[in-house]
Write an enzyme that holds these catalytic residues in place. Structure first.
Site, PDB file in Angstrom:
ATOM      1  N   LYS A   1      43.745 -26.282  39.970  1.00  0.00           N
ATOM      2  CA  LYS A   1      44.072 -25.056  39.226  1.00  0.00           C
ATOM      3  C   LYS A   1      43.296 -25.036  37.919  1.00  0.00           C
ATOM      4  O   LYS A   1      43.603 -25.763  36.981  1.00  0.00           O
ATOM      5  CB  LYS A   1      45.572 -24.938  38.918  1.00  0.00           C
TER       6      LYS A   1
ATOM      7  N   THR B   1      48.119 -32.115  24.583  1.00  0.00           N
ATOM      8  CA  THR B   1      49.073 -33.221  24.639  1.00  0.00           C
ATOM      9  C   THR B   1      50.464 -32.692  24.967  1.00  0.00           C
ATOM     10  O   THR B   1      51.214 -33.327  25.720  1.00  0.00           O
ATOM     11  CB  THR B   1      49.039 -33.995  23.303  1.00  0.00           C
TER      12      THR B   1
ATOM     13  N   GLU C   1      44.128 -36.542  30.381  1.00  0.00           N
ATOM     14  CA  GLU C   1      43.064 -36.498  29.366  1.00  0.00           C
ATOM     15  C   GLU C   1      43.506 -35.451  28.354  1.00  0.00           C
ATOM     16  O   GLU C   1      43.478 -34.251  28.645  1.00  0.00           O
ATOM     17  CB  GLU C   1      41.731 -36.087  30.000  1.00  0.00           C
TER      18      GLU C   1
ATOM     19  N   GLU D   1      45.336 -31.735  15.941  1.00  0.00           N
ATOM     20  CA  GLU D   1      44.121 -31.180  16.526  1.00  0.00           C
ATOM     21  C   GLU D   1      44.042 -29.690  16.200  1.00  0.00           C
ATOM     22  O   GLU D   1      44.863 -28.903  16.663  1.00  0.00           O
ATOM     23  CB  GLU D   1      44.181 -31.386  18.044  1.00  0.00           C
TER      24      GLU D   1
END
Ligand code: NAD
Length: 508
Positions: free
Chosen positions: A189, A244, A264, A396
């Site tokens: 996906k 995350t 990842e 981030e």
């Protein structure tokens, strides 16, 4: 500010309608609904996809399971699988320009950069093809005359793959060839914002001879099409690249059926610079590291940790070089930095900048939007005077925002680098190899670059420590990650009965 290249929407573009690939057929969503993608660099619609749901995901998983159980792919020899992977690599190379176009318009990435990503992907497919022939286990001939031990590597089964929007073709190419090399069947996906290149890959796989049902590609949102991929009992492993937060959710979902999970996730990657570094080389790497892919990069070098003696000089040289970066139209081959993926994401980046200023950081460059007539773009931004406790130093941002922190001793630099939840990559800059090795060994990250930044190779494993993920992509580890280990414990000769000697246990 950068050199600006105003975006020109492609004059002859017609919106392309895509379908999903399930069990070898190109199909619409069960609901019949479609999602439309507006090009972030040009502000015009470019593609439409089926808005898949759990019903479509169920069909895709069933097709993958059936193809695995019949052995149509995993019973082939390594050489047969390898030959098909090599054919796929050649076909990707032939369609590189088309694939580059779609990633450039849908993700707003510079076309020259995407061409490099597609070439990198071709190399990964070829590397995985080599591994398909070399996947092997171990044998133990040291267990005595009566025992031979053989450790097999077997395909893990059905693997679901969920990918993000920032490197659409490259990231699926870090997963799929290795899973196929191992003999797995897959449900993929892609991100709902950048599905085109993955669907074109589906055409390539079919044409190259990957049997129906071995790779199924469903499109739609994470909650709609993606959710079942981490909960369904017939999925043996989930390979996820993305934020995350969603990674955490996937892991919690997968725990219900104890699936293997490979993650990842995000990064907040430090570049640590000592006064004896080659600063000419570093300044280039700093600007590239921070603003490549508009900073929408898990590997972005978004945290500079500079020795205080060189900080002022380095900051002014970075600002000078930033003025030469070409920013704008993703389809112009001169462009180095493209658009921001969505208006919503641009707002999030701006919130980080205003938050940093409120926390006491100084805005040394950029900070605002670039207002072309179409698309959404962000100025290349540098924040100095950032301290390790600020959100902009720990979280981030995923935009073209560089935070500068300073240190006095190597121990302090290591402490700052390790003081956050992420551990994806880092770099150390010094002409003294002892300094590079001492710092490099103590920083807790999956990749440490020394006197360079964001270099990679298909042979070298990539992945994160701490909350940047688990598992590794690329390298030998990648193919092994998609296998189960099976022990064959074989007895040779007549077996001495130890527990029940001649008769029933009761007679003993
Ligand atoms: P995201 O987590 O929002 O989405 C990633 C994918 O997950 C998309 O396909 C999305 O549809 C899907 N998804 C969302 N919710 C889901 C759910 N509940 N169940 C199943 N699937 C779901 O990430 P993004 O915004 O697309 O990408 C940016 C993030 O990806 C950044 O955090 C970046 O650091 C990370 N990233 C990491 C790497 C790496 O290799 N470490 C590489 C690229 C991007």
């Amino acid at each position: 500010m950068a050199v600006l290249i105003a975006p020109k929407p492609p004059a002859d573009i017609a919106v392309r309608d895509f379908k999903m690939l399930i069990d070898g057929e190109w199909v619409a969503a069960a609901s019949g609904r479609m999602l439309e993608r507006i090009a972030p660099g040009h502000g015009v619609p470019v593609s439409r996809y089926p808005e898949g749901s759990h019903i479509d995901a169920e069909h895709a998983i069933a097709a993958a399971k059936q193809s695995f159980d019949t052995g149509i792919w995993n019973s082939k020899t390594g050489a047969e699988r390898s030959n098909i992977l090599l054919k796929i690599a050649d076909m990707i190379e032939k369609r590189a320009e088309e694939l580059s176009f779609w990633d450039a318009v849908e993700a707003g990435k510079p076309i020259s950069q995407v061409r490099g990503e597609i070439a990198g992907a071709v190399d990964i497919w070829r590397y995985a093809a080599a591994l398909a022939r070399d996947l092997h286990g171990e044998s133990y001939n040291t267990l005595g005359d009566g025992t031979l031990g053989v450790v097999l590597r077997e395909a893990i089964g059905v693997v679901s793959m969920i990918t993000p929007w920032n490197f659409p073709f490259l990231i699926i190419s870090q997963k799929l060839p290795f899973a196929l090399a191992a003999g797995c069947s897959c449900v993929v996906k892609p991100s709902e914002m950048t599905s085109a290149s993955t669907l074109i890959l589906g055409e390539i796989l079919t044409e190259a001879g990957v049997p129906a049902g071995v790779v199924n590609i469903i499109t739609g949102t994470g909650a709609g099409a993606g959710a079942l991929l981490s909960t369904h009992a017939d999925v043996d492993m989930v390979s996820f690249t993305g934020s995350t937060g969603v990674g955490r959710l996937i892991m919690a979902n997968a725990a219900q059926t104890l699936k293997k999970v490979s993650l990842e996730l995000g990064g907040k990657n430090p570049q640590i610079v000592f006064p004896d570094a080659d600063l000419d080389a570093f300044i280039d790497a700093a600007v590239f590291g921070a603003y490549f892919n508009a900073g929408e990069c898990c590997n972005a070098g978004s945290r500079l940790i500079l020795h205080k003696d060189i900080a002022d000089d380095v900051i002014s040289r970075i600002i000078d070089l930033t003025k030469k970066v070409r920013l704008g139209d993703p389809l112009d081959p001169q462009t180095q930095v493209g658009a921001i993926i969505s208006q919503q994401h641009l707002e999030k980046i701006k919130t980080y900048i205003s938050g940093a200023k409120a926390d006491g950081a100084a805005l040394s460059a950029g900070g605002g939007t670039v207002d072309f007539d179409s698309g959404q773009y962000m100025e290349l931004t540098l924040l100095s005077g950032v301290t390790p406790d600020m959100a902009v130093a720990r979280e981030e941002v995923f935009g073209p925002v560089l935070s500068v922190l300073t240190f006095e001793t190597a121990e302090e630099a290591i402490h700052i680098a390790n003081s956050i939840d992420y551990g994806l990559s880092a770099s150390v800059w010094s002409r003294d190899f002892d300094t590079c090795l001492t710092v490099g060994r103590k920083v807790r990250s999956g990749t440490i670059w020394m006197n360079t930044f964001m270099d990679g190779a298909s042979e070298l494993p990539f992945g994160g420590y701490k909350q940047s993920g688990q598992g590794r992509e690329l390298g030998r580890h990648a193919v092994e990650d998609y296998t189960e280990t099976k022990t064959l414990n074989m007895h040779i000769g007549s077996r001495k009965t130890l527990w029940v000697r001649g008769g029933s246990a009761a007679e003993e």
